[in-house]
Design a protein around this motif. Sequence first.
Motif, short mmCIF file in Angstrom:
data_model
loop_
_atom_site.label_atom_id
_atom_site.label_comp_id
_atom_site.label_asym_id
_atom_site.label_seq_id
_atom_site.Cartn_x
_atom_site.Cartn_y
_atom_site.Cartn_z
N ARG A 46 0.84 -1.19 0.00
CA ARG A 46 0.00 0.00 0.00
C ARG A 46 0.88 1.24 0.00
N LEU A 47 0.94 1.90 -1.14
CA LEU A 47 1.70 3.14 -1.25
C LEU A 47 0.85 4.31 -0.78
N PRO A 48 1.47 5.43 -0.37
CA PRO A 48 0.69 6.63 -0.04
C PRO A 48 -0.18 7.00 -1.24
N ARG A 49 -1.34 7.58 -0.96
CA ARG A 49 -2.29 7.90 -2.02
C ARG A 49 -2.29 9.41 -2.28
N ALA A 50 -2.57 9.78 -3.53
CA ALA A 50 -2.67 11.18 -3.90
C ALA A 50 -3.87 11.36 -4.83
N HIS A 51 -4.57 12.46 -4.66
CA HIS A 51 -5.70 12.78 -5.54
C HIS A 51 -5.18 13.60 -6.71
N GLN A 52 -5.74 13.34 -7.90
CA GLN A 52 -5.40 14.19 -9.04
C GLN A 52 -6.11 15.52 -8.86
N SER A 53 -5.50 16.58 -9.40
CA SER A 53 -6.12 17.90 -9.24
C SER A 53 -7.41 18.01 -10.05
N VAL A 54 -7.53 17.22 -11.11
CA VAL A 54 -8.74 17.22 -11.91
C VAL A 54 -9.35 15.83 -11.84
N GLY A 55 -10.59 15.75 -11.48
CA GLY A 55 -11.25 14.46 -11.41
C GLY A 55 -11.07 13.83 -10.04
N SER A 56 -11.51 12.57 -9.94
CA SER A 56 -11.47 11.91 -8.64
C SER A 56 -10.50 10.73 -8.61
N ALA A 57 -9.66 10.63 -9.63
CA ALA A 57 -8.73 9.51 -9.68
C ALA A 57 -7.69 9.61 -8.55
N ARG A 58 -7.30 8.44 -8.02
CA ARG A 58 -6.26 8.40 -6.98
C ARG A 58 -5.15 7.48 -7.48
N HIS A 59 -3.92 7.86 -7.20
CA HIS A 59 -2.77 7.08 -7.64
C HIS A 59 -1.81 6.87 -6.48
N GLY A 60 -1.13 5.73 -6.51
CA GLY A 60 -0.09 5.49 -5.51
C GLY A 60 1.12 6.35 -5.81
N ILE A 61 1.75 6.85 -4.78
CA ILE A 61 2.95 7.67 -4.94
C ILE A 61 4.16 6.80 -4.61
N GLU A 62 5.05 6.65 -5.56
CA GLU A 62 6.28 5.89 -5.32
C GLU A 62 7.24 6.74 -4.49
N PRO A 63 7.75 6.21 -3.40
CA PRO A 63 8.72 6.98 -2.63
C PRO A 63 10.01 7.15 -3.43
N ARG A 64 10.70 8.28 -3.24
CA ARG A 64 11.96 8.52 -3.95
C ARG A 64 13.04 7.55 -3.49
N THR A 65 13.05 7.24 -2.23
CA THR A 65 13.99 6.28 -1.68
C THR A 65 13.18 5.19 -1.01
N SER A 66 13.41 3.96 -1.40
CA SER A 66 12.65 2.87 -0.82
C SER A 66 13.06 2.65 0.63
N THR A 67 12.18 2.01 1.36
CA THR A 67 12.47 1.68 2.75
C THR A 67 13.71 0.79 2.80
N GLU A 68 13.84 -0.12 1.85
CA GLU A 68 14.99 -1.01 1.79
C GLU A 68 16.30 -0.22 1.66
N GLU A 69 16.30 0.78 0.80
CA GLU A 69 17.50 1.62 0.62
C GLU A 69 17.83 2.38 1.89
N LYS A 70 16.82 2.89 2.58
CA LYS A 70 17.04 3.62 3.83
C LYS A 70 17.64 2.70 4.89
N VAL A 71 17.10 1.50 5.00
CA VAL A 71 17.59 0.55 5.99
C VAL A 71 19.03 0.16 5.66
N THR A 72 19.33 -0.04 4.39
CA THR A 72 20.69 -0.37 3.97
C THR A 72 21.66 0.76 4.33
N ARG A 73 21.27 1.99 4.04
CA ARG A 73 22.12 3.14 4.38
C ARG A 73 22.33 3.26 5.88
N GLU A 74 21.27 3.00 6.66
CA GLU A 74 21.39 3.06 8.12
C GLU A 74 22.40 2.04 8.63
N PHE A 75 22.37 0.83 8.09
CA PHE A 75 23.30 -0.21 8.53
C PHE A 75 24.73 0.17 8.12
#
Length: 143
Positions: A46-75
């Motif tokens: 389940r990605l964060p959701r965003a509403h389009q400015s026109v209409g009622s469509a909703r789309h998932g927002i892909e994060p710029r950095t995945s959780t996996e990449e963040k965890v790897t950088r932290e380690f």
Amino acid sequence: MKTWILVADEAHARLFESERLDGELSEVADFVHPEAHHADRGHRDRLPRAHQSVGSARHGIEPRTSTEEKVTREFAAELSEFLNEARVAHRYDHLVLMAAPAFLGSVRSELDPQVARMVTHALDKQITDASVDRIRDELRHLH
């Protein structure tokens, strides 16, 4: 002169010490990063959701950095911090990095510049769970 050998991947790292690259290895520390195994579990569905400015469509927002990449950088940052503290305490003179190819870059990018200057060899090898004999064999090839 003491050489430390960091053998790592994104979830596990082992740190060895040796007087010579072709000498006996003694394990100095063992690091486990269990979050790496669970990094994206539950986040991919389940990605964060965003509403389009026109209409009622909703789309998932892909994060710029995945959780996996963040965890790897932290380690990688955790390992780097340990290596820097040990450098300050004069616990080793040289450093060899052996890491899974993708993780090797993460570790190198997190190293303190003074620690980075102590790196004599960097091998992109996925051998974190290998025997001490196998790791020693890899080190012997560095001569």
